[in-house]
Scaffold this active site. Sequence first.
Site, PDB file in Angstrom:
ATOM      1  CE  LYS A 126      -4.140  -1.757   2.019  1.00  0.00           C
ATOM      2  NZ  LYS A 126      -4.813  -1.883   3.280  1.00  0.00           N
ATOM      3  CG  HIS A 129      -0.844   7.255   4.065  1.00  0.00           C
ATOM      4  ND1 HIS A 129      -0.740   7.934   5.253  1.00  0.00           N
ATOM      5  CD2 HIS A 129      -1.442   6.069   4.344  1.00  0.00           C
ATOM      6  CE1 HIS A 129      -1.250   7.192   6.209  1.00  0.00           C
ATOM      7  NE2 HIS A 129      -1.676   6.050   5.687  1.00  0.00           N
ATOM      8  CG  HIS A 132       2.369   5.337   6.586  1.00  0.00           C
ATOM      9  ND1 HIS A 132       1.654   4.960   5.493  1.00  0.00           N
ATOM     10  CD2 HIS A 132       1.870   4.629   7.627  1.00  0.00           C
ATOM     11  CE1 HIS A 132       0.752   4.057   5.844  1.00  0.00           C
ATOM     12  NE2 HIS A 132       0.863   3.842   7.139  1.00  0.00           N
TER      13      HIS A 132
HETATM   14  N1  ARG Z   1       0.290  -0.138   9.867  1.00  0.00           N
HETATM   15  C1  ARG Z   1      -0.512   0.797  10.602  1.00  0.00           C
HETATM   16  C2  ARG Z   1      -1.091   1.835   9.656  1.00  0.00           C
HETATM   17  O1  ARG Z   1      -0.580   2.023   8.575  1.00  0.00           O
HETATM   18  C3  ARG Z   1       0.246   1.510  11.678  1.00  0.00           C
HETATM   19  C4  ARG Z   1       0.828   0.626  12.747  1.00  0.00           C
HETATM   20  C5  ARG Z   1       1.143   1.353  13.995  1.00  0.00           C
HETATM   21  N2  ARG Z   1       1.739   0.521  14.989  1.00  0.00           N
HETATM   22  C6  ARG Z   1       1.076  -0.384  15.717  1.00  0.00           C
HETATM   23  N3  ARG Z   1       1.755  -1.124  16.557  1.00  0.00           N
HETATM   24  N4  ARG Z   1      -0.215  -0.514  15.651  1.00  0.00           N
HETATM   25  O2  ARG Z   1      -2.054   2.480   9.983  1.00  0.00           O
END
Ligand code: ARG
Length: 573
Positions: A126, A129, A132
């Site tokens: 993905k 973005h 991130h």
């Molecule tokens: N992959 C998730 C996202 O893109 C964020 C993860 C954040 N860290 C966690 N331990 N939940 O929204």
Amino acid sequence: MNVKQQLAELLAERLEGVTAEQLAETIEYPPNPQMGDLSLPCFKLSKLLRKSPQAIAEGLAGEWSAHPLFSRIEAVNGYFNVFLEPGAFIGSVLGEVLSQKDSYGSQNIGQGRSIVIDFSSPNIAKTFHIGHLRSTVIGNALYNIFQFLGYRCVGVNHLGDWGTQFGKLIVAYKLWGDKAAVEADGIAELQRIYVKFHDEAEAKPELEDEARSWFVRLEQGDEEALALWRWFVDISLKEFHKMYDLLGVKFDSYAGESFYNDKMAAVLDELKEKQLLEEDDGALLVRLDDYDMPPALMVKKDGGTLYHTRDVTAAIYRKNTYDFEKAIYVTDAGQSLHFNQWFKVIELMGYDWAKQLVHVPFGKVSLEGAKLSTRKGNVINLEELLTKAIEKTREIIDEKNPDMPNKDEVARKVGVGAIIFNDLSNNRIKNIVFSWDEALNFDGETGPYVQYTHARACSVLRKAGISTSEGLGFGIEQVDAGLLANEEAFAAVKEIYLFRERVEQAMYKLEPSIISRYLVDLAQAFNRFYHECSILNVEDEALRKARLTLVKGVQQTLKNGLALIGLEAPEQI
Ligand code: ARG
């Protein structure tokens, strides 16, 4: 040197029942230097000491005896104002910067205790973005700050590399995928077929069943499924790494969600044993009604695990592995409920370290004049954003300083710095609107402005024959610090002094913007000094030396601060 602490200790001896800590928290730096360099507002103490604020201030003034660092005091309207002895203060501050160099501002508060910082954490296949990007930039700054303050940091990239979406992606790839196209276009192509899957599945719901069965195969370790999944991960990581390299960000662990596949069963057993799991229409969840939250779903009807399950498992694993004092999660504020829910689950499991789990939320970023996410799958490409920032900076440099060496390298440092700084320029919880003109404005409150000021300081030093890496060539004892007592110089020294306090605040508040704003203040104070006071053309050798020492002090402090928030400090722009 910590003048606030010194003054607090001095005053604590004279105020019965008040501790130095309390006083240190109360003492302020008045914005107007006429009201002292430090000031104790006596209002809060009034009740405790059963005296009027002015009587307290006057009492302190009456008992005051001469002090080498605090040369003058006054009691005005309930404030006890203290004036620093410029020579002593300036000499000591600049002496510290010169001797501590790159570690000026650091402390050993952490004493090697661990902090786990979960940041960036994009999703495989993905788009990386803009949220991130913010997580990456904020998390990286927090990492640097904690490390600077003596903690052992573990930066974890909790990759979103598991979940039912991989079943869909496999189906999509098998139906419409093209190896060469994925190799050429990477995530964009994976995203394209993933979006196509959703469009097609609306008319053909059987696609969803197929996706589910592929995910089951993946979970069961089917070779074909695993190979495709691994390939999607590699393709994505390659792209993420490009971004991380540009940003200068590193991680200590890339243990993503899939890392916990074989660790969830034990946690689910534990939840069962502790009677926290409730069955609901085939699914398993932890009820959180008593805490005004929706239940945390742990196992789906079809047996699949979820984001929650993996976060609970990961937290237990991290506690056992790193014995953290704090585990920090940097994500957009939209995920606050998710974190509150599973933090509560950990607490209900009886782990007292639940209170060491901290969500660090941040606001949204939007781009001026453009929508970030117009249609499904059509999101702004961050690599393009960074590349464009570098190109635009290159144009500005070509105009400003056409003969400079290493223009490309400097454009990269400043262009990327502009984007990072822009993300950190306000309280993280605020939404930000990204504007090219603002982010790249060399005169605004921006990264380029701070970096440019740093380069200006380097240029003064260079012209004086001083190399930035080797130091001044003379020691602080050869400097008559009292010559820096004029308004602009003194103000700049006071800013340098504040650095250590600001770093500490940034850590306690988990707020890197405290440092970025501080850097703008320091740069502005320096530029006022630079415009008001000649440096290189000063005839008087002692004055020239003193001013160069201040320039060095500012240069070093700007460099240290920029490094903390993840910006490089080129010596020429
Ligand atoms: N992959 C998730 C996202 O893109 C964020 C993860 C954040 N860290 C966690 N331990 N939940 O929204």
